[in-house]
Design a protein around this motif. Structure first.
Motif, PDB file in Angstrom:
ATOM      1  N   MET A 182       0.820  -1.216   0.000  1.00 22.98           N
ATOM      2  CA  MET A 182       0.000   0.000   0.000  1.00 22.98           C
ATOM      3  C   MET A 182       0.850   1.261   0.000  1.00 22.98           C
ATOM      4  O   MET A 182       0.327   2.360   0.164  1.00 22.98           O
ATOM      5  CB  MET A 182      -0.922  -0.002   1.235  1.00 22.98           C
ATOM      6  CG  MET A 182      -1.956  -1.108   1.240  1.00 22.98           C
ATOM      7  SD  MET A 182      -3.146  -0.958  -0.105  1.00 22.98           S
ATOM      8  CE  MET A 182      -4.058   0.486   0.438  1.00 22.98           C
ATOM      9  N   THR A 183       2.169   1.116  -0.184  1.00 22.88           N
ATOM     10  CA  THR A 183       3.047   2.279  -0.200  1.00 22.88           C
ATOM     11  C   THR A 183       2.582   3.291  -1.256  1.00 22.88           C
ATOM     12  O   THR A 183       2.293   2.922  -2.399  1.00 22.88           O
ATOM     13  CB  THR A 183       4.499   1.856  -0.506  1.00 22.88           C
ATOM     14  OG1 THR A 183       4.953   0.986   0.543  1.00 22.88           O
ATOM     15  CG2 THR A 183       5.420   3.068  -0.579  1.00 22.88           C
ATOM     16  N   GLY A 184       2.496   4.557  -0.856  1.00 18.14           N
ATOM     17  CA  GLY A 184       2.060   5.605  -1.775  1.00 18.14           C
ATOM     18  C   GLY A 184       0.566   5.799  -1.830  1.00 18.14           C
ATOM     19  O   GLY A 184       0.081   6.665  -2.562  1.00 18.14           O
ATOM     20  N   SER A 185      -0.194   5.019  -1.054  1.00 17.00           N
ATOM     21  CA  SER A 185      -1.649   5.162  -1.039  1.00 17.00           C
ATOM     22  C   SER A 185      -2.048   6.362  -0.181  1.00 17.00           C
ATOM     23  O   SER A 185      -1.206   7.010   0.445  1.00 17.00           O
ATOM     24  CB  SER A 185      -2.303   3.893  -0.479  1.00 17.00           C
ATOM     25  OG  SER A 185      -2.033   3.765   0.913  1.00 17.00           O
ATOM     26  N   ASN A 186      -3.345   6.642  -0.145  1.00 13.50           N
ATOM     27  CA  ASN A 186      -3.844   7.769   0.641  1.00 13.50           C
ATOM     28  C   ASN A 186      -4.055   7.431   2.111  1.00 13.50           C
ATOM     29  O   ASN A 186      -4.470   8.300   2.886  1.00 13.50           O
ATOM     30  CB  ASN A 186      -5.160   8.271   0.045  1.00 13.50           C
ATOM     31  CG  ASN A 186      -4.974   8.887  -1.328  1.00 13.50           C
ATOM     32  OD1 ASN A 186      -3.943   9.511  -1.610  1.00 13.50           O
ATOM     33  ND2 ASN A 186      -5.958   8.713  -2.193  1.00 13.50           N
ATOM     34  N   TYR A 187      -3.781   6.194   2.486  1.00 13.77           N
ATOM     35  CA  TYR A 187      -3.967   5.814   3.881  1.00 13.77           C
ATOM     36  C   TYR A 187      -2.820   6.350   4.736  1.00 13.77           C
ATOM     37  O   TYR A 187      -1.748   6.706   4.232  1.00 13.77           O
ATOM     38  CB  TYR A 187      -4.070   4.288   4.008  1.00 13.77           C
ATOM     39  CG  TYR A 187      -5.314   3.735   3.362  1.00 13.77           C
ATOM     40  CD1 TYR A 187      -6.524   3.757   4.047  1.00 13.77           C
ATOM     41  CD2 TYR A 187      -5.293   3.223   2.072  1.00 13.77           C
ATOM     42  CE1 TYR A 187      -7.681   3.256   3.458  1.00 13.77           C
ATOM     43  CE2 TYR A 187      -6.440   2.723   1.474  1.00 13.77           C
ATOM     44  CZ  TYR A 187      -7.638   2.743   2.171  1.00 13.77           C
ATOM     45  OH  TYR A 187      -8.779   2.267   1.581  1.00 13.77           O
TER      46      TYR A 187
END
Length: 227
Positions: A182-187
């Motif tokens: 999930m690297t770079g996601s909005n989380y």
């Protein structure tokens, strides 16, 4: 309240029995790196004072020596608790033996089971099976099963499913974090709220990353299959 002692987060394999598209450890069914016993022993032997053990993966219950690891840690008088982080798919096959270890050594065991949309997708009976295991073991002394519910935005329906099976009090519900796949996601970036004075995390080849979750995750990505 902060407990004294140390918690060892040891990833013992990057092999898994599913391919969650958001895995923070880059684990998959194609990986086959298993920590060897000598590496595990060398980690545990560094800690002469009180410590807690958390076995992680991948899926730690796939490791052929998982019980050897647990028994060795428990042979050290300083081991005060054992946690196992699992996706729960094969937990049904292991629960009796884990409970027996808990009863024999008379120290706390906690099974932390992942629940998310992907695990429910590939195993539609996931929560129902966990319900049966939880209610079969909930009155065993020193034994606990917790549900780590990882959600995307709009996954509140998972909390509703948990409630339907009367498991809300066993669940810790939170959103996915921005690391691993999930690297770079909005989380949000990963944050660990600790209840123990000291803690260390280890990759499945034994490398110590201190308290840097992201660095361990990115390192695990490079390990792949066993060499």
């Amino acid at each position: 309240m902060i407990k004294t002692g140390t918690r060892l987060y040891i990833n013992i394999t990057n092999a898994c029995n599913t391919n969650c598209p958001f895995c923070c450890m880059y684990s998959s069914t194609e990986n086959s790196k298993y920590m060897d016993f000598d590496t595990f022993r060398s980690i545990v032997n560094k800690y002469d004072s009180e410590f807690e053990l958390q076995l992680e993966g991948g899926e730690p219950l796939l490791h052929p020596n998982v019980y050897l690891f647990i028994e060795y840690a428990l042979s050290k008088k300083g081991c005060k608790k054992v946690n196992i982080l699992t996706n729960g798919i094969v937990l049904e096959n292991h629960i009796r033996r884990i409970v027996e270890l808990c009863k024999w050594y008379k120290i706390p065991f906690e099974i932390k089971v992942s629940v998310n949309y992907w695990l429910i997708k590939v195993n539609q009976d996931h929560i129902r099976k966990l319900e049966k295991i939880i209610f079969a073991t909930e009155y065993i002394e020193n034994f606990k099963i917790s549900l780590n519910v990882r959600k995307r935005e709009n996954d509140e329906w998972i909390d509703e499913e948990i409630a339907k099976y009367k498991l809300t009090e066993h669940a810790n519900s939170f959103y996915l974090q921005s690391y691993g796949k999930m690297t770079g996601s909005n989380y949000d970036k990963p944050v660990i709220v600790q209840n123990i004075a000291d803690w260390h995390i280890f990759a499945c080849d034994g490398k110590d990353f201190g308290q840097d979750l992201v660095a361990r995750s990115e390192y695990e990505k490079t390990l792949g299959v066993n060499k």
